[in-house]
Design a protein around this motif. Sequence first.
Motif, PDB file in Angstrom:
ATOM      1  N   TYR A  89      33.908  33.817  32.283  1.00  0.00           N
ATOM      2  CA  TYR A  89      33.688  35.156  31.738  1.00  0.00           C
ATOM      3  C   TYR A  89      32.712  35.939  32.612  1.00  0.00           C
ATOM      4  N   GLU A  90      31.658  35.285  33.055  1.00  0.00           N
ATOM      5  CA  GLU A  90      30.666  35.966  33.886  1.00  0.00           C
ATOM      6  C   GLU A  90      31.269  36.446  35.196  1.00  0.00           C
ATOM      7  N   ARG A  91      32.064  35.585  35.862  1.00  0.00           N
ATOM      8  CA  ARG A  91      32.662  35.999  37.130  1.00  0.00           C
ATOM      9  C   ARG A  91      33.723  37.062  36.935  1.00  0.00           C
ATOM     10  N   GLY A  92      34.445  37.005  35.829  1.00  0.00           N
ATOM     11  CA  GLY A  92      35.531  37.951  35.631  1.00  0.00           C
ATOM     12  C   GLY A  92      35.078  39.320  35.152  1.00  0.00           C
ATOM     13  N   PHE A  93      34.134  39.362  34.208  1.00  0.00           N
ATOM     14  CA  PHE A  93      33.781  40.629  33.583  1.00  0.00           C
ATOM     15  C   PHE A  93      32.403  41.129  33.992  1.00  0.00           C
ATOM     16  N   SER A  94      31.442  40.240  34.155  1.00  0.00           N
ATOM     17  CA  SER A  94      30.107  40.692  34.572  1.00  0.00           C
ATOM     18  C   SER A  94      30.074  40.998  36.063  1.00  0.00           C
ATOM     19  N   ALA A  95      30.674  40.105  36.877  1.00  0.00           N
ATOM     20  CA  ALA A  95      30.682  40.304  38.327  1.00  0.00           C
ATOM     21  C   ALA A  95      31.934  41.014  38.824  1.00  0.00           C
ATOM     22  N   SER A  96      32.893  41.274  37.926  1.00  0.00           N
ATOM     23  CA  SER A  96      34.136  41.980  38.271  1.00  0.00           C
ATOM     24  C   SER A  96      34.928  41.273  39.365  1.00  0.00           C
ATOM     25  N   HIS A  97      34.913  39.957  39.354  1.00  0.00           N
ATOM     26  CA  HIS A  97      35.742  39.164  40.267  1.00  0.00           C
ATOM     27  C   HIS A  97      36.874  38.543  39.454  1.00  0.00           C
ATOM     28  N   MET A  98      37.819  39.363  39.039  1.00  0.00           N
ATOM     29  CA  MET A  98      38.862  38.892  38.150  1.00  0.00           C
ATOM     30  C   MET A  98      39.805  37.923  38.843  1.00  0.00           C
ATOM     31  N   GLY A  99      40.030  38.078  40.130  1.00  0.00           N
ATOM     32  CA  GLY A  99      40.860  37.127  40.844  1.00  0.00           C
ATOM     33  C   GLY A  99      40.246  35.738  40.859  1.00  0.00           C
ATOM     34  N   TYR A 100      38.929  35.686  41.078  1.00  0.00           N
ATOM     35  CA  TYR A 100      38.212  34.410  41.049  1.00  0.00           C
ATOM     36  C   TYR A 100      38.273  33.792  39.649  1.00  0.00           C
ATOM     37  N   ALA A 101      38.099  34.612  38.605  1.00  0.00           N
ATOM     38  CA  ALA A 101      38.163  34.119  37.231  1.00  0.00           C
ATOM     39  C   ALA A 101      39.557  33.601  36.895  1.00  0.00           C
ATOM     40  N   ALA A 102      40.604  34.281  37.400  1.00  0.00           N
ATOM     41  CA  ALA A 102      41.961  33.805  37.159  1.00  0.00           C
ATOM     42  C   ALA A 102      42.187  32.452  37.817  1.00  0.00           C
ATOM     43  N   ALA A 103      41.639  32.266  39.019  1.00  0.00           N
ATOM     44  CA  ALA A 103      41.746  30.958  39.674  1.00  0.00           C
ATOM     45  C   ALA A 103      41.029  29.880  38.873  1.00  0.00           C
ATOM     46  N   MET A 104      39.858  30.213  38.327  1.00  0.00           N
ATOM     47  CA  MET A 104      39.145  29.259  37.477  1.00  0.00           C
ATOM     48  C   MET A 104      39.968  28.899  36.249  1.00  0.00           C
ATOM     49  N   ALA A 105      40.622  29.887  35.661  1.00  0.00           N
ATOM     50  CA  ALA A 105      41.424  29.635  34.464  1.00  0.00           C
ATOM     51  C   ALA A 105      42.580  28.695  34.767  1.00  0.00           C
ATOM     52  N   TRP A 106      43.210  28.870  35.917  1.00  0.00           N
ATOM     53  CA  TRP A 106      44.336  28.001  36.249  1.00  0.00           C
ATOM     54  C   TRP A 106      43.883  26.584  36.568  1.00  0.00           C
ATOM     55  N   LEU A 107      42.740  26.425  37.186  1.00  0.00           N
ATOM     56  CA  LEU A 107      42.230  25.070  37.417  1.00  0.00           C
ATOM     57  C   LEU A 107      41.866  24.405  36.088  1.00  0.00           C
TER      58      LEU A 107
END
Length: 313
Positions: free
Chosen positions: A267-285
């Motif tokens: 959540y922090e990487r996707g919404f706080s840091a606005s790195h949604m691509g990185y957050a999506a990769a985390m979700a898939w792992l």
Amino acid sequence: MREERPRELRPPREPRRRVRERQWPAYVFLSPWMIGAGVLTLVPMAVSLYLSFTDYNLLEPPHWVGLRNYTEMLTEDPRYWRSVGTTLLYVVVAVPLKLALALGAAMLLKNLGQGRAFYRSAFYAPSLLGASMSIALVWRALFNDGGSVSHVLGWVGIDTGGWVGDPDLAVFAVVLLSVWQFGAPMVIFLAGLQQISPDLYEAAELDGAGRWRRFVSITVPMLSPVVFFNLVLEMIQSFQVFTPAFAISSGDGGPADSINFYTLYLYERGFSASHMGYAAAMAWLLLIAIAAITAVLFRTSRSWVFYADEEGR
């Protein structure tokens, strides 16, 4: 001369057209679910898989970067690995404690005469309330410095201070909140216990088996399918814990990332840091990890899960 066996008479195969005509009402009734599964599940999953290979900040169009998100996550991000370790610690501690407490409460309720319905509802209530943000905030107040827990422990000579501000104890505050919500697996355990025939316990008691022997030799094997079911469900839910950690840590995973669980860091990487691509990769792992662990549980269940209606299990 060899005798010719009479050919088996098989009913004529129904034409495919007639089969399709009989099946279309089923597809009509299933269509709302199929459309919902496609629009609300499959399409978002496909989009998130694409975004995991992009650099996307929610404001600009996604930019394709290939495997950079995955390589950065696995080789260049120490906070990612700390979140993995914290989550694994939580799962390893919380899941067995929760299942053990749920089984113990279910066995007590099984032997309870009057008031079973009341206690079953009372024990189940935390499972309905515990996942809310309000309960998590109350829990934070209880385990904060100067909270009720530190006062009670201080009265018996245990000076721990506030668990929320202690990097060594903060994760166990979240564990206790999870264990407190043992009502759902307890109800499932209770249903499984009620399916065990009393004749098995009577025969074992006549043979001189004590309570512990009856529990190990009868209750555990007969209840193993229910244990397996609860184990898989609780394991999957524990890997996705978010609300308690977010509320207790004020959203930053502190102190010292001690409760920075995987989903909270996502959540922090996707919404706080606005790195949604990185957050999506985390979700898939995370999805792959949960699927792999679930597959291992199903594979190993053949050696310890026993079904009464199947021989050789």
